[in-house]
Design an enzyme around this catalytic site. Sequence first.
Site, PDB file in Angstrom:
ATOM      1  N   LYS A  34      14.509   5.897  13.226  1.00  0.00           N
ATOM      2  CA  LYS A  34      14.943   5.719  11.841  1.00  0.00           C
ATOM      3  C   LYS A  34      13.859   6.219  10.894  1.00  0.00           C
ATOM      4  O   LYS A  34      12.705   5.784  10.958  1.00  0.00           O
ATOM      5  CB  LYS A  34      15.223   4.245  11.553  1.00  0.00           C
ATOM      6  CG  LYS A  34      15.784   4.026  10.161  1.00  0.00           C
ATOM      7  CD  LYS A  34      16.220   2.597   9.964  1.00  0.00           C
ATOM      8  CE  LYS A  34      15.129   1.674   9.519  1.00  0.00           C
ATOM      9  NZ  LYS A  34      14.573   1.927   8.187  1.00  0.00           N
ATOM     10  N   ASP A  61      17.610   6.626   6.803  1.00  0.00           N
ATOM     11  CA  ASP A  61      17.862   5.375   6.076  1.00  0.00           C
ATOM     12  C   ASP A  61      17.472   5.548   4.606  1.00  0.00           C
ATOM     13  O   ASP A  61      16.535   4.922   4.126  1.00  0.00           O
ATOM     14  CB  ASP A  61      17.041   4.270   6.760  1.00  0.00           C
ATOM     15  CG  ASP A  61      17.316   2.886   6.205  1.00  0.00           C
ATOM     16  OD1 ASP A  61      18.343   2.700   5.541  1.00  0.00           O
ATOM     17  OD2 ASP A  61      16.492   1.990   6.467  1.00  0.00           O
ATOM     18  N   LYS A  63      19.521   4.967   2.020  1.00  0.00           N
ATOM     19  CA  LYS A  63      20.223   3.945   1.213  1.00  0.00           C
ATOM     20  C   LYS A  63      20.574   4.459  -0.180  1.00  0.00           C
ATOM     21  O   LYS A  63      20.189   3.875  -1.198  1.00  0.00           O
ATOM     22  CB  LYS A  63      19.384   2.683   1.082  1.00  0.00           C
ATOM     23  CG  LYS A  63      19.107   1.964   2.383  1.00  0.00           C
ATOM     24  CD  LYS A  63      18.483   0.600   2.096  1.00  0.00           C
ATOM     25  CE  LYS A  63      18.057  -0.137   3.333  1.00  0.00           C
ATOM     26  NZ  LYS A  63      16.847   0.398   3.968  1.00  0.00           N
ATOM     27  N   ASP A  66      23.986   5.630  -6.287  1.00  0.00           N
ATOM     28  CA  ASP A  66      23.949   6.359  -7.556  1.00  0.00           C
ATOM     29  C   ASP A  66      25.376   6.723  -7.921  1.00  0.00           C
ATOM     30  O   ASP A  66      26.322   6.280  -7.252  1.00  0.00           O
ATOM     31  CB  ASP A  66      23.052   7.607  -7.389  1.00  0.00           C
ATOM     32  CG  ASP A  66      22.371   8.016  -8.693  1.00  0.00           C
ATOM     33  OD1 ASP A  66      23.043   7.994  -9.738  1.00  0.00           O
ATOM     34  OD2 ASP A  66      21.180   8.369  -8.658  1.00  0.00           O
ATOM     35  N   THR A 121      18.790  -7.503   4.989  1.00  0.00           N
ATOM     36  CA  THR A 121      18.465  -8.661   5.832  1.00  0.00           C
ATOM     37  C   THR A 121      17.271  -9.446   5.290  1.00  0.00           C
ATOM     38  O   THR A 121      16.989 -10.544   5.753  1.00  0.00           O
ATOM     39  CB  THR A 121      18.177  -8.200   7.268  1.00  0.00           C
ATOM     40  OG1 THR A 121      17.376  -7.016   7.198  1.00  0.00           O
ATOM     41  CG2 THR A 121      19.444  -7.906   8.022  1.00  0.00           C
ATOM     42  N   ARG A 213       8.479  -3.337  12.992  1.00  0.00           N
ATOM     43  CA  ARG A 213       7.143  -3.872  13.260  1.00  0.00           C
ATOM     44  C   ARG A 213       6.917  -4.479  14.641  1.00  0.00           C
ATOM     45  O   ARG A 213       5.834  -4.277  15.204  1.00  0.00           O
ATOM     46  CB  ARG A 213       6.770  -4.866  12.142  1.00  0.00           C
ATOM     47  CG  ARG A 213       6.417  -4.152  10.851  1.00  0.00           C
ATOM     48  CD  ARG A 213       6.493  -5.029   9.644  1.00  0.00           C
ATOM     49  NE  ARG A 213       7.875  -5.365   9.320  1.00  0.00           N
ATOM     50  CZ  ARG A 213       8.247  -6.076   8.257  1.00  0.00           C
ATOM     51  NH1 ARG A 213       7.324  -6.536   7.420  1.00  0.00           N
ATOM     52  NH2 ARG A 213       9.520  -6.318   8.034  1.00  0.00           N
TER      53      ARG A 213
END
Length: 236
Positions: A34, A61, A63, A66, A121, A213
């Site tokens: 990603k 990713d 996102k 607009d 999340t 992470r």
Amino acid sequence: MAGKENLIVALDVPTLAEAQKLADELRNEVGMFKVGLELYSREGLDLLSWFSKESLPVFFDGKFHDIPNTVAAASAAVVAHNVKMFNVHAAGGSKMIGAAAEACAKANGAKPILLAVTILTSMSQQVMNDEIGIAGQVESYVKKLALLSKFAGADGVVASAAEAKLIAEACGRDFVIVTPGIRPSWAGQDDQVRVVTPADAISNGAHYIVVGRPIVKAANRKDAAKRVVEELLSAG
Ligand code: C5P
């Protein structure tokens, strides 16, 4: 049966050189990489060429959120880089999602999977209600956004694995569910709020899990990726 194909590693590092190192290290352990806003903001879309050249599948990713015209143009630029998946915010509405879906339909190669982000999340119920001003339960808003996304032409959603079951029930098993906010039992929670383990995410109906992470910051990253895949295999 879930396995490494279902594992997406978030390359949340600041430079292409670091992303390349990470991707090289993990290319045989995971199914997709990603590329998110951190890397994109520093390196630009051209960084995707390297992944395409190396035949490494990418979830971009970005996102997007607009006006439809701008999202259409930005989506066309992403589609030209042969990404496997990319996303827009479902809250942008059906016209905006539809504009991204049209850009996907015009892909020269394989059509990318278009995902719509439901609720991050990292967002709690309280923040959704009190700061953003959306009343009600997170679950009902996620379901509403998932149905809207499907109706508007998205192939799936990004959501918490905690909501995967209700999304699958509402939108059908073929509607792709990608779940970040994944934490194996041996990892810390960081800034994520609504977290789920890899095995539970798959059992709940997620098609792909995104892990950042717990793998990227691990002392032994290959080992951490292998442990996550073992958990996926155990979920059946
Ligand atoms: O490090 P961690 O596993 O928390 O990383 C999760 C990744 O998934 C981050 O790159 C984050 O931007 C992304 N993401 C998320 N929640 C969403 C959509 C994307 O955490 N709803």
